[in-house]
Design a protein around this motif. Structure first.
Motif, PDB file in Angstrom:
ATOM      1  N   GLU A   1     109.378 -56.621  -6.166  1.00 42.62           N
ATOM      2  CA  GLU A   1     110.275 -55.410  -6.845  1.00 42.62           C
ATOM      3  C   GLU A   1     109.705 -54.386  -5.758  1.00 42.62           C
ATOM      4  O   GLU A   1     108.599 -54.382  -5.189  1.00 42.62           O
TER       5      GLU A   1
ATOM      6  N   ILE B   1     108.124 -60.690  -8.690  1.00 37.04           N
ATOM      7  CA  ILE B   1     109.177 -61.047  -9.696  1.00 37.04           C
ATOM      8  C   ILE B   1     109.820 -62.392  -9.641  1.00 37.04           C
ATOM      9  O   ILE B   1     110.884 -62.634 -10.274  1.00 37.04           O
TER      10      ILE B   1
ATOM     11  N   THR C   1     114.119 -68.658  -9.590  1.00 39.99           N
ATOM     12  CA  THR C   1     114.441 -67.341 -10.050  1.00 39.99           C
ATOM     13  C   THR C   1     115.332 -66.504  -9.809  1.00 39.99           C
ATOM     14  O   THR C   1     115.890 -66.761  -8.450  1.00 39.99           O
TER      15      THR C   1
ATOM     16  N   GLN D   1     116.561 -59.681 -10.821  1.00 41.59           N
ATOM     17  CA  GLN D   1     116.337 -59.214 -12.020  1.00 41.59           C
ATOM     18  C   GLN D   1     117.431 -58.132 -12.455  1.00 41.59           C
ATOM     19  O   GLN D   1     117.231 -57.716 -13.604  1.00 41.59           O
TER      20      GLN D   1
END
Length: 95
Positions: free
Chosen positions: A46, A56, A63, A66
Motif C-alpha cells: 500500500e 498487502i 490476492t 484491498q
C-alpha cells in the motif's frame, strides 16, 4: 503497432522483501486504488505518506485489491502519470 503504458517507479525506495526490485505504481481497474508492485518478486505494498506502506499481497494471483476486493493484483495495469500526481507525488519522486 502495440503501444503500452510506461512503467513509473518510485525513485527513493526498493522492495523490502527482495531488497532489489523497483516499486512500480499500479492501479486497480475497478476502484482506481493505486499500489506499489515490486518488478522483481511481485510483492504488493500500500502507499502511506508517499512511501511504501505495509505489504498487502503479491502477484501470484491469490490476492485481490484491498479497495474493492474484485481485481487480482496480478492484473493491475501500470498507473498513469496523472494517477500518480493525483496522489501528491511530484515528477522528481518517480521515474
Amino acid at each position: 503497432m502495440n503501444v503500452t503504458r510506461p512503467l513509473w517507479e518510485l525513485k527513493a525506495s526498493r522492495c523490502r522483501y527482495c531488497e532489489q526490485g523497483e516499486l512500480i505504481f499500479s492501479t486497480c481497474s475497478s476502484c482506481l486504488s493505486v499500489v506499489l508492485i515490486c518488478a522483481e518478486c511481485g510483492t504488493v505494498y500500500e502507499i502511506t505518506n508517499k512511501n511504501p506502506g505495509k505489504e498487502i499481497g503479491d502477484t501470484s494471483g491469490a490476492t485481490k485489491c484491498q479497495g474493492c476486493g474484485v481485481v487480482s493484483h496480478h492484473v493491475f495495469p501500470p498507473s498513469t502519470d496523472q494517477e500518480i500526481v493525483s496522489l501528491g507525488f511530484t515528477p522528481n519522486e518517480y521515474q
